[in-house]
Design an enzyme around this catalytic site. Structure first.
Site, short mmCIF file in Angstrom:
data_model
loop_
_atom_site.label_atom_id
_atom_site.label_comp_id
_atom_site.label_asym_id
_atom_site.label_seq_id
_atom_site.Cartn_x
_atom_site.Cartn_y
_atom_site.Cartn_z
N ASP A 1 0.87 -1.16 0.00
CA ASP A 1 0.00 0.00 0.00
C ASP A 1 0.92 1.23 0.00
O ASP A 1 2.10 1.12 0.35
CB ASP A 1 -0.86 -0.05 1.28
CG ASP A 1 -1.64 1.19 1.50
OD1 ASP A 1 -2.47 1.52 0.64
OD2 ASP A 1 -1.43 1.85 2.54
N ASP B 1 -0.13 5.20 0.80
CA ASP B 1 -0.39 6.16 1.89
C ASP B 1 -0.41 5.44 3.23
O ASP B 1 -1.25 4.56 3.45
CB ASP B 1 -1.76 6.83 1.71
CG ASP B 1 -1.86 7.66 0.44
OD1 ASP B 1 -0.91 8.38 0.13
OD2 ASP B 1 -2.91 7.59 -0.23
N GLY C 1 -7.43 3.87 3.02
CA GLY C 1 -7.64 2.90 1.94
C GLY C 1 -8.95 3.06 1.20
O GLY C 1 -9.18 2.42 0.18
N ARG D 1 -11.74 8.47 -2.57
CA ARG D 1 -12.03 9.87 -2.23
C ARG D 1 -13.53 10.11 -2.05
O ARG D 1 -13.96 10.68 -1.05
CB ARG D 1 -11.49 10.76 -3.36
CG ARG D 1 -11.41 12.23 -3.00
CD ARG D 1 -10.87 13.03 -4.17
NE ARG D 1 -9.63 12.46 -4.70
CZ ARG D 1 -9.12 12.72 -5.89
NH1 ARG D 1 -9.74 13.57 -6.69
NH2 ARG D 1 -7.99 12.15 -6.32
N SER E 1 -5.21 5.36 -4.24
CA SER E 1 -5.10 6.79 -4.55
C SER E 1 -4.90 7.08 -6.03
O SER E 1 -4.04 6.49 -6.68
CB SER E 1 -3.94 7.40 -3.77
OG SER E 1 -3.78 8.74 -4.15
N ASN F 1 -3.76 9.86 -6.81
CA ASN F 1 -2.55 10.69 -6.76
C ASN F 1 -1.27 9.86 -6.62
O ASN F 1 -0.18 10.44 -6.50
CB ASN F 1 -2.64 11.67 -5.59
CG ASN F 1 -3.70 12.74 -5.82
OD1 ASN F 1 -3.61 13.51 -6.77
ND2 ASN F 1 -4.73 12.75 -5.00
N ASP G 1 -1.80 -0.48 5.98
CA ASP G 1 -2.00 0.23 7.24
C ASP G 1 -3.49 0.31 7.59
O ASP G 1 -3.83 0.80 8.66
CB ASP G 1 -1.45 1.66 7.18
CG ASP G 1 -2.25 2.53 6.22
OD1 ASP G 1 -2.58 2.05 5.11
OD2 ASP G 1 -2.56 3.68 6.57
P1 B16 Z 1 -6.96 10.04 -3.56
P2 B16 Z 1 -3.79 3.99 -0.01
C1 B16 Z 1 -5.78 5.76 -0.10
O1 B16 Z 1 -4.46 5.40 -0.40
C2 B16 Z 1 -5.82 6.56 1.19
O2 B16 Z 1 -5.50 5.71 2.29
C3 B16 Z 1 -7.20 7.14 1.42
O3 B16 Z 1 -7.18 7.96 2.57
C4 B16 Z 1 -7.60 7.96 0.18
O4 B16 Z 1 -8.93 8.47 0.34
C5 B16 Z 1 -7.54 7.09 -1.07
O5 B16 Z 1 -6.21 6.58 -1.20
C6 B16 Z 1 -7.88 7.88 -2.31
O6 B16 Z 1 -6.88 8.87 -2.47
O7 B16 Z 1 -7.97 11.04 -3.09
O8 B16 Z 1 -5.54 10.58 -3.57
O9 B16 Z 1 -7.34 9.40 -4.87
O10 B16 Z 1 -3.71 3.96 1.46
O11 B16 Z 1 -4.66 2.90 -0.62
O12 B16 Z 1 -2.43 4.08 -0.67
MG MG Z 2 -2.86 3.14 3.25
#
Ligand code: B16
Ligand code: MG
Length: 213
Positions: free
Chosen positions: A9, A11, A46, A49, A116, A118, A170
């Site tokens: 993962d 974030d 995880g 958005r 994400s 991003n 996480d």
């Molecule tokens: P984004 P991961 C997740 O990333 C984040 O944990 C979660 O808080 C977020 O809302 C989701 O990505 C979408 O992110 O808005 O940047 O597209 O933990 O799966 O790496």
């Molecule tokens: Mg994460």
């Protein structure tokens, strides 16, 4: 070797962008006068958005139109991206870098599996793309964690079976996604500690002993 591939993962595992997500959601929630704290934020780890936004808005008293929700999601993402823009390779924790180097040197296939959209920006700013044989992010999937789609796609790109891969997460939603896909999971940190993950770790370099057990 117990595993042939490791799927990370992003974030909250490879970098501390989970804190930036919290700060951006908190700013939006405060503006909308909706209660929001770190504990509630942990349940968003995880989660995509728009799903995260819907969970936050459910704690308010107003109903919002789809157009308003789109604007709120864009507002949160703009706040978040301002933080990402400042990231450099120095934001990569030393133990994470050392772990990735050690795993690659030992012949493991490595992938990122992040919800994400991003993720490519973050990976680019940290300068870590070359560590990975596959990157699956929020732009490549139709269903977010706890659905196993992300990890199954990553394993397929690595040309490995789920039983040959370890997922590192996480988030509770990520542990569920890993298990639903037939993967072993190592959970880092405290927020998903009470899940039934096979391994609980505090620092990423603990993986190096787990995979040899
Ligand atoms: P984004 P991961 C997740 O990333 C984040 O944990 C979660 O808080 C977020 O809302 C989701 O990505 C979408 O992110 O808005 O940047 O597209 O933990 O799966 O790496
Ligand atoms: Mg994460």
């Amino acid at each position: 070797m117990k595993y042939k591939g490791i799927i990370f993962d992003l974030d909250g595992v490879l970098c501390q962008t989970d804190e930036y997500h919290y700060q951006a959601w908190k700013q939006l929630a405060d503006r909308l006068q909706i209660p929001f704290d770190r504990e509630q934020n942990n349940s968003l780890r995880g989660v995509s958005r728009m799903e995260s936004l819907n969970i936050i808005l459910a704690n308010g008293i107003r109903q919002y139109s789809e157009a308003e929700k789109k604007m709120f999601a864009a507002e949160k993402n703009d706040l978040y991206c301002k933080q990402l823009a400042r990231m450099t390779p120095d934001d990569m924790p030393d133990d994470v870098k050392e772990t990735l180097i050690a795993l690659r040197c030992s012949g493991y296939k490595l992938a990122v599996g992040s919800s994400s959209k991003n993720a490519p920006t973050i990976i680019n700013h940290l300068g870590i793309a070359s560590f990975f044989d596959a990157i699956v992010d929020g732009n490549c999937i139709t269903r977010s964690k706890p659905d196993p789609e992300i990890f199954l796609k990553a394993a397929k790109l690595l040309q490995l079976n789920p039983s040959d891969c370890l997922v590192v997460e996480d988030a509770a939603s990520g542990v569920q996604a890993a298990h639903a896909g037939g993967f072993d999971c190592a959970v880092i940190g405290n927020t998903a500690r009470d899940t039934s993950a096979k391994w609980n770790i505090i620092h990423l370099n603990e993986l190096l002993s787990i995979i040899n057990r």
